[in-house]
Motif scaffolding. Structure first.
Motif, PDB file in Angstrom:
ATOM      1  N   TYR A   6       0.843  -1.197   0.000  1.00 47.61           N
ATOM      2  CA  TYR A   6       0.000   0.000   0.000  1.00 47.61           C
ATOM      3  C   TYR A   6       0.880   1.250   0.000  1.00 47.61           C
ATOM      4  O   TYR A   6       1.925   1.266   0.646  1.00 47.61           O
ATOM      5  N   TRP A   7       0.400   2.283  -0.671  1.00 48.12           N
ATOM      6  CA  TRP A   7       1.010   3.605  -0.560  1.00 48.12           C
ATOM      7  C   TRP A   7      -0.018   4.558   0.039  1.00 48.12           C
ATOM      8  O   TRP A   7      -1.204   4.550  -0.363  1.00 48.12           O
ATOM      9  N   TYR A   8       0.469   5.380   0.994  1.00 49.18           N
ATOM     10  CA  TYR A   8      -0.356   6.407   1.606  1.00 49.18           C
ATOM     11  C   TYR A   8       0.393   7.736   1.560  1.00 49.18           C
ATOM     12  O   TYR A   8       1.628   7.769   1.512  1.00 49.18           O
ATOM     13  N   ARG A   9      -0.374   8.813   1.644  1.00 54.09           N
ATOM     14  CA  ARG A   9       0.216  10.138   1.750  1.00 54.09           C
ATOM     15  C   ARG A   9      -0.259  10.765   3.056  1.00 54.09           C
ATOM     16  O   ARG A   9      -1.447  10.683   3.394  1.00 54.09           O
ATOM     17  N   GLY A  67      -4.239  12.850   8.984  1.00 49.91           N
ATOM     18  CA  GLY A  67      -4.167  11.394   8.939  1.00 49.91           C
ATOM     19  C   GLY A  67      -3.668  10.953   7.580  1.00 49.91           C
ATOM     20  O   GLY A  67      -3.251  11.753   6.749  1.00 49.91           O
ATOM     21  N   LEU A  68      -3.704   9.667   7.353  1.00 51.64           N
ATOM     22  CA  LEU A  68      -3.181   9.124   6.110  1.00 51.64           C
ATOM     23  C   LEU A  68      -4.240   9.075   5.023  1.00 51.64           C
ATOM     24  O   LEU A  68      -5.403   8.763   5.289  1.00 51.64           O
ATOM     25  N   GLU A  69      -3.808   9.338   3.813  1.00 53.06           N
ATOM     26  CA  GLU A  69      -4.683   9.300   2.647  1.00 53.06           C
ATOM     27  C   GLU A  69      -4.242   8.133   1.759  1.00 53.06           C
ATOM     28  O   GLU A  69      -3.083   8.069   1.326  1.00 53.06           O
ATOM     29  N   PHE A  70      -5.156   7.227   1.486  1.00 55.30           N
ATOM     30  CA  PHE A  70      -4.849   6.058   0.656  1.00 55.30           C
ATOM     31  C   PHE A  70      -4.552   6.496  -0.770  1.00 55.30           C
ATOM     32  O   PHE A  70      -5.256   7.326  -1.349  1.00 55.30           O
ATOM     33  N   LEU A  71      -3.508   5.923  -1.351  1.00 54.95           N
ATOM     34  CA  LEU A  71      -3.151   6.225  -2.731  1.00 54.95           C
ATOM     35  C   LEU A  71      -3.381   5.040  -3.652  1.00 54.95           C
ATOM     36  O   LEU A  71      -4.106   5.136  -4.644  1.00 54.95           O
ATOM     37  N   ILE A  72      -2.749   3.906  -3.348  1.00 55.18           N
ATOM     38  CA  ILE A  72      -2.785   2.761  -4.260  1.00 55.18           C
ATOM     39  C   ILE A  72      -2.516   1.474  -3.490  1.00 55.18           C
ATOM     40  O   ILE A  72      -1.862   1.484  -2.443  1.00 55.18           O
ATOM     41  N   TYR A  73      -3.046   0.367  -4.013  1.00 59.15           N
ATOM     42  CA  TYR A  73      -2.938  -0.940  -3.353  1.00 59.15           C
ATOM     43  C   TYR A  73      -2.588  -1.988  -4.397  1.00 59.15           C
ATOM     44  O   TYR A  73      -3.218  -2.060  -5.459  1.00 59.15           O
ATOM     45  N   PHE A  74      -1.575  -2.805  -4.088  1.00 57.41           N
ATOM     46  CA  PHE A  74      -1.184  -3.941  -4.918  1.00 57.41           C
ATOM     47  C   PHE A  74      -1.429  -5.227  -4.123  1.00 57.41           C
ATOM     48  O   PHE A  74      -1.088  -5.313  -2.951  1.00 57.41           O
ATOM     49  N   GLN A  75      -2.000  -6.234  -4.799  1.00 61.60           N
ATOM     50  CA  GLN A  75      -2.166  -7.545  -4.162  1.00 61.60           C
ATOM     51  C   GLN A  75      -1.745  -8.597  -5.164  1.00 61.60           C
ATOM     52  O   GLN A  75      -2.439  -8.842  -6.155  1.00 61.60           O
ATOM     53  N   ASP A 110      -5.378  -1.382  -7.258  1.00 61.20           N
ATOM     54  CA  ASP A 110      -6.448  -0.418  -7.007  1.00 61.20           C
ATOM     55  C   ASP A 110      -5.811   0.964  -6.966  1.00 61.20           C
ATOM     56  O   ASP A 110      -5.153   1.313  -5.990  1.00 61.20           O
ATOM     57  N   LYS A 111      -6.033   1.749  -8.002  1.00 62.46           N
ATOM     58  CA  LYS A 111      -5.423   3.072  -8.120  1.00 62.46           C
ATOM     59  C   LYS A 111      -6.398   4.186  -7.740  1.00 62.46           C
ATOM     60  O   LYS A 111      -6.155   5.353  -8.045  1.00 62.46           O
TER      61      LYS A 111
END
Lengths: 117, 112
Positions: A33-36, A42-50, A56-57
């Motif tokens: 996962y990448w967060y900003r 708090g953290l903002e979701f950016l992208i998820y790899f599985q 999920d972009k």
């Protein structure tokens, strides 16, 4: 064992330049996962790899942001034509896929602090 | 929309005291997970405790415990016998799939 590592630790760049941020997940973790995190937020979701599934972009804020995960391990987050509002801490996390629970705990790296001048 | 609210931007207590951090959330999901993460000045986000919504028993990890009130959608963190090393930002987070939804955080300062 080694945790999630990120590089560089800090990055200062000029507006309009491209930057690449790297994440090495925990060995064997299939999810990444990448967060900003903007200052004081708090953290903002950016992208998820599985695994080998399509990422999920949905959290990427603009088409200037992109990410890759090569060989199911290392990931690179690229920001093109950086803007001052891109200044933030970019955090990477990984988690295993044990199948034992609906949600796996995410383990975080130390982050990359990006400053766009 | 799923949201997480932490109403205390900053708290300060003396060492060895007990402190409770508040968190409320909003979701229509019935099965989900709640987390408290700690972020010291080193920026490393560290898992403190997690709670599965279908479990009625409150999670406990040494000096850290939660008060999970599912009907009220409340998930507070209690730190007993606070230590100087507990000084950090504390974030409450929620997820029902792979995305974590985060609160804005509470800055906790433990004074000697």
């Amino acid at each position: 064992g080694a945790g999630v590592s990120q590089s560089p630790s800090n990055k200062v760049t000029e507006k309009g330049k491209d930057v690449e941020l790297r994440c090495d997940p925990i060995s064997g973790h299939t999810a990444l996962y990448w967060y900003r995190q903007s200052l004081g937020q708090g953290l903002e979701f950016l992208i998820y790899f599985q695994g080998n599934s399509a990422p999920d972009k949905s959290g990427l804020p603009s088409d200037r942001f992109s990410a890759e995960r090569t060989g199911g391990s290392v990931s690179t987050l690229t920001i093109q034509r950086t803007q001052q509002e891109d200044s933030a801490v970019y955090l990477c996390a990984s988690s295993p896929k044990t199948g034992l629970t609906l949600v796996e705990t995410q383990y975080f790296g130390p982050g990359t602090r990006l400053l766009v001048l | 929309a799923q949201t997480v609210t932490q109403s205390q931007p900053e708290m300060s207590v003396q060492e060895a005291e007990t402190v409770t951090l508040s968190c409320t959330y909003d979701t229509s999901e019935s099965n989900y997970y709640l987390f408290w993460y700690k972020q010291p000045p080193s920026r490393q986000m560290i898992l403190v405790i997690r709670q599965e919504a279908y479990k009625q028993q409150n999670a406990t990890e040494n000096r850290f415990s939660v008060n999970f009130q599912k009907a009220a959608k409340s998930f507070s963190l209690k730190i007993s016998d606070s230590q100087l090393g507990d000084t950090a930002m504390y974030f409450c987070a929620f997820n029902s799939n792979y995305q974590l939804i985060w609160g804005a955080g509470t800055k906790l300062i433990i004074k000697p």
